[in-house]
Design an enzyme around this catalytic site. Structure first.
Site, PDB file in Angstrom:
ATOM      1  CD  GLU A 101     -18.582  10.791 -11.008  1.00 35.83           C
ATOM      2  OE1 GLU A 101     -19.107  11.395 -11.655  1.00 35.83           O
ATOM      3  OE2 GLU A 101     -17.010  10.235 -11.826  1.00 35.83           O
ATOM      4  CD  GLN A 143       6.894 -14.549   5.844  1.00 32.50           C
ATOM      5  OE1 GLN A 143       8.269 -13.886   5.521  1.00 32.50           O
ATOM      6  NE2 GLN A 143       6.429 -15.442   7.231  1.00 32.50           N
TER       7      GLN A 143
END
Ligand SMILES: Cc1cc2nc3c(=O)[nH]c(=O)nc-3n(C[C@H](O)[C@H](O)[C@H](O)COP(=O)(O)OP(=O)(O)OC[C@H]3O[C@@H](n4cnc5c(N)ncnc54)[C@H](O)[C@@H]3O)c2cc1C
Length: 388
Positions: free
Chosen positions: A250, A287
């Site tokens: 899992e 940025q």
């Protein structure tokens, strides 16, 4: 390394993934997703569409109604499902049934158990769940208090409450863990595969939750349910080994769909940052924004590499506990961090429900908890390094 594994690692536009994503985009989650999320509506019709395409049966052998795919193909297809389908609750439920319930039955079941349950789980007519957690036993599954007492006539009487179970509120069959010998501690745990219409088994209603709201989820109560010897999964006392092996699978694979969803979120966030302008410039030109998106790319790519590394180890029969814990930890934390970054890049549009950005963040948080919390993954990794 197989050619397919190399292709999967190097080509994030692999045809198996892209075809599944295109199909999912066209066929799934076409209604009003904001209201289905708000009202916790499970897409039962989409579940059946996925089954008709063979998704639930990807890893199950053909003789039991599956496709018998290899692990790398299955991961590419599940990634494509997560990329194309915006209903993360549906894709999580499918992934969870595949890697827990079905995996446990196919790996540890008798021929009769496989024949009884796997064809229906693959064709979408049945729902299956995997139940370890209890109200007082979560991170420590060895502390569970569910009991399976021998009756003396070859059957057991099963009692206890399992909590927070994926697909629990709709399950037709449940793989449940209980103690058959409390004095033996972890060696006294056993697994059973039980029909939920057995007298004494009661499904509790769906529990409302923060995210993955379209995944049915609830408790299952066992009140003296009589289960036969033939419903035991594996030998008596093998419960800890069964849930250990199943949880490894899992952890390694359940994030495949979510890694697909992270790619969708990344693509949409890049597109938004290119087109949304402020102060006369696309916000992606700032940025602060572009670096946030660069981090999203890095998290997606590292999660994906860890996923396929775990897949390769399992496909080659190599030990995979470390790789499974690493992919679970990295992908779950990446999913939350990237969903938060996507929310921030979208400003107020990220915060209101109608643009479907904030839902991704809520959906991601559950990943920090299921299959063992991040703390537990760090414990596993540290333990394998000889610490703790
Ligand atoms: C969306 C979702 C789906 C789920 N599906 C299933 C399912 O299908 N089947 C199932 O059986 N369960 C399922 N669960 C339950 C899940 O496995 C448990 O919630 C999880 O194991 C944590 O257990 P707990 O909630 O009891 O928390 P606790 O174990 O009480 O932990 C609480 C806090 O203490 C920390 N902690 C506990 N022990 C330690 C330790 N030893 N070291 C460091 N920190 C520790 C935890 O990290 C956490 O922060 C699901 C949960 C969610 C949210």
């Amino acid at each position: 390394m197989s050619d397919l594994a190399i292709e999967a690692l190097l080509d994030d536009k692999h045809p198996l993934k892209v075809e599944t994503a295109e199909w999912a985009r066209a066929e799934l989650s076409k209604g009003d997703r904001v209201s289905t999320d708000r009202d916790s509506v499970f897409a039962a019709d989409d579940w059946k569409r996925c089954a008709a395409r063979g998704l639930q049966g990807l890893l199950v052998a053909e003789e039991f109604g599956g496709q018998g795919r290899d692990i790398i193909s299955a991961l590419l297809i599940l990634e494509g499902l997560g990329l194309g389908c915006r209903d993360n609750g549906l894709t999580f439920a499918i992934g969870s049934q595949i890697v827990s319930t079905q995996h446990a039955i196919e790996e540890f079941g008798t021929a009769e158990q496989k024949q009884r349950w796997l064809p229906g789980l693959c064709d979408g007519s049945l729902y299956g769940s995997f139940a370890i957690t209890e109200p007082d036993s979560g991170s420590d599954p060895f502390g569970l208090s569910a009991r399976a007492e021998r009756t003396g006539d070859g059957s057991y009487r099963l009692s206890g409450r399992k909590s927070y179970i994926t697909l629990g509120s709709v399950s037709d069959v449940v793989v449940i863990f209980a103690s058959t010998d409390p004095d033996a501690g972890r060696w006294g745990l056993s697994a059973f595969v039980v029909a939920t219409d057995t007298p004494g088994v009661e499904l509790q209603p769906n529990r409302e939750k923060m995210g993955l709201r379209t995944t049915p989820f609830g408790d299952i109560v066992f009140d003296g349910a009589v289960v036969e010897d033939a419903e035991r999964l594996g030998p008596e006392g093998a419960g800890a080994a069964i849930f250990g092996a199943t949880l490894d699978a899992e952890r390694a694979f359940v994030f495949a769909t979510h890694i697909g969803a992270m790619e969708r979120q990344l693509d949409e966030t890049v597109a938004y940052a290119r087109t949304r302008t402020q102060s006369g410039r696309p916000i992606g030109g700032y940025q602060a924004v572009s670096h946030r998106i660069a981090e999203m790319q890095l998290r997606h790519e590292t999660s994906r590499l860890l996923l396929y590394k775990a897949g390769l180890l399992v496909a080659n029969g190599r030990p995979s506990t470390m790789a499974a814990a690493l992919v679970k930890l990295a992908a779950s934390e990446a999913a939350v961090a990237s969903a938060l970054d996507a929310t921030l890049v979208h400003g107020a549009k990220g915060y209101v429900s109608e643009f479907e950005v904030e839902r991704e963040l809520r959906d991601a948080v559950g990943g920090l908890v299921y299959s063992g919390t991040s703390d537990i993954q760090r414990n596993i990794i540290a333990g394998l390094l000889g610490l703790g």
